[in-house]
Design a protein around this motif. Structure first.
Motif, PDB file in Angstrom:
ATOM      1  N   UNK A 168       0.811  -1.198   0.000  1.00 47.94           N
ATOM      2  CA  UNK A 168       0.000   0.000   0.000  1.00 47.94           C
ATOM      3  C   UNK A 168       0.848   1.252   0.000  1.00 47.94           C
ATOM      4  N   UNK A 221      -3.563  17.042   2.294  1.00 51.93           N
ATOM      5  CA  UNK A 221      -4.246  17.704   3.399  1.00 51.93           C
ATOM      6  C   UNK A 221      -3.343  17.706   4.618  1.00 51.93           C
ATOM      7  N   UNK A 280      -9.843   7.837  -0.820  1.00 49.85           N
ATOM      8  CA  UNK A 280      -9.551   7.736   0.598  1.00 49.85           C
ATOM      9  C   UNK A 280      -8.247   8.457   0.856  1.00 49.85           C
ATOM     10  N   UNK A 281      -7.991   8.700   2.135  1.00 49.04           N
ATOM     11  CA  UNK A 281      -6.772   9.367   2.546  1.00 49.04           C
ATOM     12  C   UNK A 281      -5.795   8.375   3.150  1.00 49.04           C
ATOM     13  N   UNK A 282      -4.516   8.577   2.866  1.00 57.73           N
ATOM     14  CA  UNK A 282      -3.430   7.857   3.513  1.00 57.73           C
ATOM     15  C   UNK A 282      -2.680   8.854   4.373  1.00 57.73           C
ATOM     16  N   UNK A 283      -2.487   8.518   5.649  1.00 65.40           N
ATOM     17  CA  UNK A 283      -1.881   9.439   6.594  1.00 65.40           C
ATOM     18  C   UNK A 283      -0.425   9.112   6.876  1.00 65.40           C
ATOM     19  N   UNK A 284       0.352  10.163   7.181  1.00 67.49           N
ATOM     20  CA  UNK A 284       1.674   9.973   7.746  1.00 67.49           C
ATOM     21  C   UNK A 284       1.562   9.622   9.215  1.00 67.49           C
ATOM     22  N   UNK A 307     -16.686   7.583   6.314  1.00 68.84           N
ATOM     23  CA  UNK A 307     -15.478   6.761   6.422  1.00 68.84           C
ATOM     24  C   UNK A 307     -15.273   6.336   7.866  1.00 68.84           C
ATOM     25  N   UNK A 338     -11.974   5.054  10.230  1.00 65.80           N
ATOM     26  CA  UNK A 338     -10.532   4.884  10.344  1.00 65.80           C
ATOM     27  C   UNK A 338     -10.219   4.367  11.741  1.00 65.80           C
ATOM     28  N   UNK A 373      -0.617   7.324  12.539  1.00 71.02           N
ATOM     29  CA  UNK A 373      -1.671   8.092  11.899  1.00 71.02           C
ATOM     30  C   UNK A 373      -2.903   7.222  11.703  1.00 71.02           C
ATOM     31  N   UNK A 374      -4.035   7.838  11.409  1.00 69.17           N
ATOM     32  CA  UNK A 374      -5.249   7.049  11.162  1.00 69.17           C
ATOM     33  C   UNK A 374      -5.066   6.118   9.972  1.00 69.17           C
ATOM     34  N   UNK A 378      -7.176   3.609   7.217  1.00 73.70           N
ATOM     35  CA  UNK A 378      -8.484   3.419   6.595  1.00 73.70           C
ATOM     36  C   UNK A 378      -9.046   2.026   6.895  1.00 73.70           C
ATOM     37  N   UNK A 405     -15.468   2.577   3.799  1.00 71.79           N
ATOM     38  CA  UNK A 405     -16.271   3.768   3.568  1.00 71.79           C
ATOM     39  C   UNK A 405     -17.579   3.419   2.858  1.00 71.79           C
ATOM     40  N   UNK A 434      -8.053  -4.384   4.241  1.00 68.88           N
ATOM     41  CA  UNK A 434      -7.671  -5.695   4.781  1.00 68.88           C
ATOM     42  C   UNK A 434      -7.619  -5.671   6.306  1.00 68.88           C
ATOM     43  N   UNK A 482     -11.811  15.364   4.197  1.00 71.83           N
ATOM     44  CA  UNK A 482     -12.572  14.552   5.131  1.00 71.83           C
ATOM     45  C   UNK A 482     -12.650  15.306   6.443  1.00 71.83           C
TER      46      UNK A 482
END
Lengths: 113, 116
Positions: free
Chosen positions: A1, A33, A100-104, B33, B35, B42-43, B45, B48, B59, B105
């Motif tokens: 991912x 963001x 969707x968002x992927x965060x650090x 969504x 999370x 961090x959050x 996913x 959604x 997964x 979001x």
């Protein structure tokens, strides 16, 4: 991912100093963001960026969407004690109707009065 | 307050019990969504919805997890037979989509789960 590398992990600064943090990715995003999260609370949106090269300000905060679409930075000028918290970058990518968002992992900011 | 609302804010449960969290999104938002956030991360996913349809699942969402949004408004996230590894903050977020798939979001305050 997709993975986001956010740095630094933490920083201690004197009140009044400027702060810079950044986020890099091996994948491209079409939205960047920046969120701030206080302990026990949900993330609060600070700035949203939608175009490569875009530079956007929100008060003392300035963020840029990197030209390659694989990075972004956030600057905070003249820090104050209430800037304390964890700052997260998030990359947004839309494909096949999905978004969707992927965060650090966050940058923890401490401000010394 | 017209932001995203989550409850309960905190839940402590014993291993093996079932728990359910509720999220009320911003009223005009059609996407919702879920999370999960663990300490120092961090959050991440989970899943959604667009209106009442669940469109994508991570997964991370094992068979013990189920989410619903029956009327396209509020959503519930149920965890069955909780395990200590389920301890985390569960965050709900919503957004409104038009023709484009980009956008912010907006997150709720989260529901913190502690499994003993």
């Amino acid at each position: 991912g997709q993975q986001l590398n956010q740095s630094p992990q933490s920083m201690f600064i004197q009140e009044g100093e400027d702060v810079s943090m950044n986020c890099t990715s091996s994948s491209i995003f079409n939205t960047w963001l920046w969120y701030k999260q206080d302990p026990g609370e949900g993330p609060v949106l600070l700035i949203a960026l939608y175009k490569a090269g875009e530079l956007t300000s929100n008060g003392r905060l300035t963020a840029q969407f990197g030209i390659t679409r694989k990075d972004s930075f956030l600057n905070i000028s003249a820090s104050i004690p209430s800037d304390v918290g964890i700052y997260f970058c998030a990359g947004g990518y839309s494909g096949a109707g999905s978004y969707q968002l992927t965060f650090g992992k966050g940058t923890k900011l401490s401000v010394i009065p | 307050d017209t932001g995203v609302s989550q409850n309960p804010r905190h839940k402590i449960t014993k291993r093996g019990q079932n728990v359910t969290f509720r999220c009320d999104p911003i009223s005009e938002h059609n996407r919702l969504y879920w999370y999960r956030q663990t300490l120092g991360q961090g959050p991440e996913f989970l899943t959604y919805f667009q209106n009442e349809a669940q469109l994508e699942k991570s997964r991370l969402l094992s068979d013990r997890f189920s989410a619903e949004r029956p009327k396209g408004s509020f959503s519930t996230l149920e965890i069955q037979r909780t395990e200590q590894g389920d301890s985390a903050m569960y965050l709900c977020a919503s957004r409104y989509t038009l023709a484009t798939n980009t956008g912010e979001l907006f997150f709720g305050e989260g529901s913190r789960l502690t499994v003993l």
